[in-house]
Design a protein around this motif. Sequence first.
Motif, PDB file in Angstrom:
ATOM      1  N   LYS A  11       0.457  -1.363   0.070  1.00 30.95           N
ATOM      2  CA  LYS A  11      -0.499  -0.393   0.258  1.00 30.95           C
ATOM      3  C   LYS A  11       0.918   1.378  -0.054  1.00 30.95           C
ATOM      4  O   LYS A  11       0.835   2.211  -0.911  1.00 30.95           O
ATOM      5  CB  LYS A  11      -0.740  -0.216   1.493  1.00 30.95           C
ATOM      6  CG  LYS A  11      -2.120  -0.612   0.691  1.00 30.95           C
ATOM      7  CD  LYS A  11      -2.970  -0.817   1.998  1.00 30.95           C
ATOM      8  CE  LYS A  11      -3.626  -2.189   2.672  1.00 30.95           C
ATOM      9  NZ  LYS A  11      -5.063  -1.710   3.955  1.00 30.95           N
ATOM     10  N   ARG A  12       2.136   1.023   0.837  1.00 27.78           N
ATOM     11  CA  ARG A  12       2.484   2.276   0.998  1.00 27.78           C
ATOM     12  C   ARG A  12       3.764   2.389  -0.349  1.00 27.78           C
ATOM     13  O   ARG A  12       3.781   3.517  -1.304  1.00 27.78           O
ATOM     14  CB  ARG A  12       3.658   2.532   1.255  1.00 27.78           C
ATOM     15  CG  ARG A  12       3.079   2.451   3.226  1.00 27.78           C
ATOM     16  CD  ARG A  12       3.660   2.008   4.638  1.00 27.78           C
ATOM     17  NE  ARG A  12       3.437   2.310   5.677  1.00 27.78           N
ATOM     18  CZ  ARG A  12       3.755   2.009   7.389  1.00 27.78           C
ATOM     19  NH1 ARG A  12       4.886   2.212   7.089  1.00 27.78           N
ATOM     20  NH2 ARG A  12       3.362   2.815   8.220  1.00 27.78           N
ATOM     21  N   PHE A  13       3.715   1.222  -1.118  1.00 29.54           N
ATOM     22  CA  PHE A  13       4.707   1.717  -2.254  1.00 29.54           C
ATOM     23  C   PHE A  13       3.718   2.017  -3.292  1.00 29.54           C
ATOM     24  O   PHE A  13       3.845   3.418  -4.344  1.00 29.54           O
ATOM     25  CB  PHE A  13       5.397   0.572  -2.776  1.00 29.54           C
ATOM     26  CG  PHE A  13       6.167   0.200  -4.188  1.00 29.54           C
ATOM     27  CD1 PHE A  13       7.372   0.783  -3.990  1.00 29.54           C
ATOM     28  CD2 PHE A  13       5.454  -0.262  -5.052  1.00 29.54           C
ATOM     29  CE1 PHE A  13       8.148   1.005  -5.694  1.00 29.54           C
ATOM     30  CE2 PHE A  13       5.737   0.380  -7.058  1.00 29.54           C
ATOM     31  CZ  PHE A  13       7.083   0.479  -6.794  1.00 29.54           C
ATOM     32  N   PHE A  14       2.664   1.471  -3.227  1.00 27.67           N
ATOM     33  CA  PHE A  14       1.669   1.878  -4.322  1.00 27.67           C
ATOM     34  C   PHE A  14       1.508   3.977  -4.213  1.00 27.67           C
ATOM     35  O   PHE A  14       0.937   4.121  -5.002  1.00 27.67           O
ATOM     36  CB  PHE A  14       0.455   1.211  -3.919  1.00 27.67           C
ATOM     37  CG  PHE A  14      -0.932   1.813  -5.246  1.00 27.67           C
ATOM     38  CD1 PHE A  14      -1.292   1.975  -6.653  1.00 27.67           C
ATOM     39  CD2 PHE A  14      -1.708   2.797  -4.054  1.00 27.67           C
ATOM     40  CE1 PHE A  14      -1.446   1.810  -6.742  1.00 27.67           C
ATOM     41  CE2 PHE A  14      -3.284   2.736  -5.223  1.00 27.67           C
ATOM     42  CZ  PHE A  14      -3.085   2.672  -6.164  1.00 27.67           C
ATOM     43  N   ALA A  15       1.165   4.165  -2.860  1.00 26.97           N
ATOM     44  CA  ALA A  15       1.319   5.654  -2.512  1.00 26.97           C
ATOM     45  C   ALA A  15       2.293   6.170  -3.514  1.00 26.97           C
ATOM     46  O   ALA A  15       1.647   7.171  -3.715  1.00 26.97           O
ATOM     47  CB  ALA A  15       0.559   5.848  -1.134  1.00 26.97           C
ATOM     48  N   LEU A  16       3.075   5.927  -2.859  1.00 25.66           N
ATOM     49  CA  LEU A  16       4.122   6.902  -3.853  1.00 25.66           C
ATOM     50  C   LEU A  16       4.349   6.987  -4.630  1.00 25.66           C
ATOM     51  O   LEU A  16       4.779   7.449  -5.234  1.00 25.66           O
ATOM     52  CB  LEU A  16       5.625   5.871  -2.411  1.00 25.66           C
ATOM     53  CG  LEU A  16       6.119   6.601  -1.638  1.00 25.66           C
ATOM     54  CD1 LEU A  16       7.159   5.451  -0.927  1.00 25.66           C
ATOM     55  CD2 LEU A  16       6.048   7.479  -1.351  1.00 25.66           C
ATOM     56  N   SER A  17       4.602   5.621  -5.435  1.00 29.43           N
ATOM     57  CA  SER A  17       4.533   5.524  -7.082  1.00 29.43           C
ATOM     58  C   SER A  17       2.917   6.444  -7.549  1.00 29.43           C
ATOM     59  O   SER A  17       3.481   7.431  -8.594  1.00 29.43           O
ATOM     60  CB  SER A  17       4.259   4.579  -7.444  1.00 29.43           C
ATOM     61  OG  SER A  17       5.396   3.580  -6.890  1.00 29.43           O
TER      62      SER A  17
END
Length: 78
Positions: free
Chosen positions: A11-17
């Motif tokens: 979820k955090r990786f998706f948010a940063l992307s």
Amino acid sequence: MNQPDDALAKKRFFALSAMRLMGALFIIAGFLLIRGVWAVAGQPADRWIGVAVVLAGVFDFAVMPRILARRWRSPKEL
């Protein structure tokens, strides 16, 4: 890492992307406003609006992911 940690990391990786993608889209939209492709409020105001959009996009693209990554960093184990 266990299952909840993996889901949180995804979820955090998706948010940063998504943050970087939106920043890039803001930069492109700002340059289109500066160039005069879109008419929002008339030509002199469109350039200033475009500059503001580009600056917001640069902040969104370069600065915000670093702030979020620092905030989400896991604590160092001793």
